[in-house]
Enzyme design. Structure first.
Site, PDB file in Angstrom:
ATOM      1  N   GLY A   1       2.174  -2.425   0.212  1.00  0.00           N
ATOM      2  CA  GLY A   1       1.975  -3.566   0.961  1.00  0.00           C
ATOM      3  C   GLY A   1       0.430  -3.181  -0.071  1.00  0.00           C
ATOM      4  N   ASN A   2      -0.683  -3.713   0.572  1.00  0.00           N
ATOM      5  CA  ASN A   2      -2.367  -3.707   0.915  1.00  0.00           C
ATOM      6  C   ASN A   2      -3.071  -3.921   1.755  1.00  0.00           C
ATOM      7  OD1 ASN A   2      -3.236  -6.302  -0.467  1.00  0.00           O
ATOM      8  ND2 ASN A   2      -1.079  -5.952  -1.866  1.00  0.00           N
TER       9      ASN A   2
END
Ligand code: CTP
Length: 401
Positions: free
Chosen positions: A207-208
């Site tokens: 993810g980020n």
């Protein structure tokens, strides 16, 4: 009028949601507005004067008997540019609707000629009672902007319509009332927000750090300016902005599908989401375990499709497409050099550029950007609340249309 010159009265009613209004005061003061908080006596039973004084930097008065020599009960209303009441309790709506003037807030409401925005909060039964319905109708007829309460968990075990709208929504609605602009009426806008998650196995993902706040601010601002808004939201933990169709997605593939399907109905498309550039080539359908046969030595990655580039390639006539870019300078060039090259490579109409060299923008309430368009000077947007940045982006979109 710039936010820095704005004189705002925040009237606080006596409801449990009073504590949330501290965040609203913050939003106004951080954008440079001069805020005076006027709580009702009942409001002070929930949140004390010291909190409001510390947040606003001004003394707090409640009664018409406070600071009599300065004729405060009319002066506050006369000098205000905007009055925002939150939470507007059933009692406060009733007193405002009948023109009572029995404390400093209600006298201020009578004395002011500035726009008034009221954000109700109460139990569903009270909100739906014919008395409250009639009071709200009276106030709206008089030009007061009474927001609809949000739907959700109320005090105690109850839930339903009656929650105080999110303070960011109250702030956006207040700014829009002040501008009185509905310059996006008739425009259909499609926005992506948040950060995609690419599954590794049933429990893990790549993810980020994107919080989705800038994308949500764009949606709120567009809705407040009259647009019909679809918001494709990747993993965002924020309440749905009022009047916005929110389409939750998780991965880059789902986000791509939603954006491409909905693109033909949009006049403007804004790709604010942080889309994963890479995803695992294979997703394990069982949890990868340490030591077992499934323990991976490496995770193979593949590129995800460039959604923005695909949107540009399929763009219908007249559609404005906006990309976002978080950039750092390096030996090959400065932030703006990289951003110009990205604008050309992606082929979008506008690129909103964040310089992330000095640290994160993620999850912060404010942002500082430069808006680039081909063959024109960059438009710098100095550090400001993401709502202000959102308005600058829509101004630039309107400029392109
Ligand atoms: N974007 C996209 N699809 C991707 C990656 C990014 O649509 N697979 C969009 C983002 O939503 C953003 C813009 O492209 O609007 C720029 O994102 P950025 O990550 O800065 O660009 P990249 O093309 O991934 O370039 P870089 O190699 O600099 O990461």
């Amino acid at each position: 009028m710039s936010a820095a010159e704005l004189r705002v009265i925040v009237g606080v009613g006596g409801g449990i949601a009073a504590y949330k209004v501290a965040g609203l005061v913050r939003l106004f003061t951080e954008s440079g507005a001069d805020v005076t908080v006027v709580p009702t006596p009942a409001a002070l039973r929930f949140v004390g004067a010291a909190t409001w004084e510390a947040l606003s930097g001004h003394p707090v008065a409640t009664e018409v008997w406070d600071q009599v020599p300065s004729v405060q009960h009319v002066r506050l209303g006369q000098t205000a540019d905007l009055v925002v009441v939150a939470p507007a309790t059933a009692d406060l709506l009733a007193r405002a609707a009948t023109g009572q003037a029995d404390d400093l807030l209600t006298t201020t409401l009578l004395a002011t000629r500035a726009p008034v925005v009221m954000a109700p909060a109460m139990h569903t039964e009270m909100w739906q009672h014919p008395a409250t319905v009639a009071n709200v109708a009276t106030l709206r007829d008089r030009g007061v902007v009474v927001l609809d309460p949000a739907d959700g968990r109320l005090t105690g075990a109850d839930s339903g319509p009656g929650r105080l709208p999110d303070v960011a929504d109250i702030h956006a609605a207040a700014l829009s009332v002040l501008r009185q602009v509905h310059d996006l009426t008739g425009h259909r806008v499609l926005i992506s927000a948040g950060g995609t998650r690419e599954a590794i196995d049933p429990v893990r993902f790549l993810g980020n750090r994107s919080s989705g706040r800038q994308g949500y601010a764009l949606a709120r601002a567009a809705a407040a300016r009259g647009a019909s808004v679809v918001l494709v939201a990747a993993n965002v933990d924020q309440p749905d902005p009022p009047g916005v169709e929110v389409v939750p997605v998780e991965s880059a593939a789902e986000l791509r599908r939603q954006m491409l399907t909905r693109q033909p109905q949009a006049d403007a498309v804004v790709m604010c989401a942080a889309v994963a550039d890479f995803r695992p080539t294979a997703v394990s359908d069982v949890k990868l375990k340490k030591g077992g046969a499934s323990e991976p030595e490496t995770i193979q990655l593949e590129r995800t499709p460039d959604i923005l580039a695909e949107l540009v390639a399929r763009r219908p006539d007249g559609q404005v497409i906006v990309g976002f870019a978080a950039e750092t300078g390096d030996a090959a060039g400065g932030v703006l050099d990289h951003a110009r090259a990205k604008l050309a490579a992606k082929g979008c109409d506008l690129l909103v550029v964040n310089d992330v060299s000095g640290g994160g923008v993620f999850g912060r309430p404010d942002n500082e950007v430069v808006i680039l368009a081909p063959a024109t000077d960059p438009i710098p947007v100095p550090r400001a609340d993401k709502a202000v940045v959102a308005d600058a982006v829509w101004d630039a979109v309107l400029g392109r249309r």
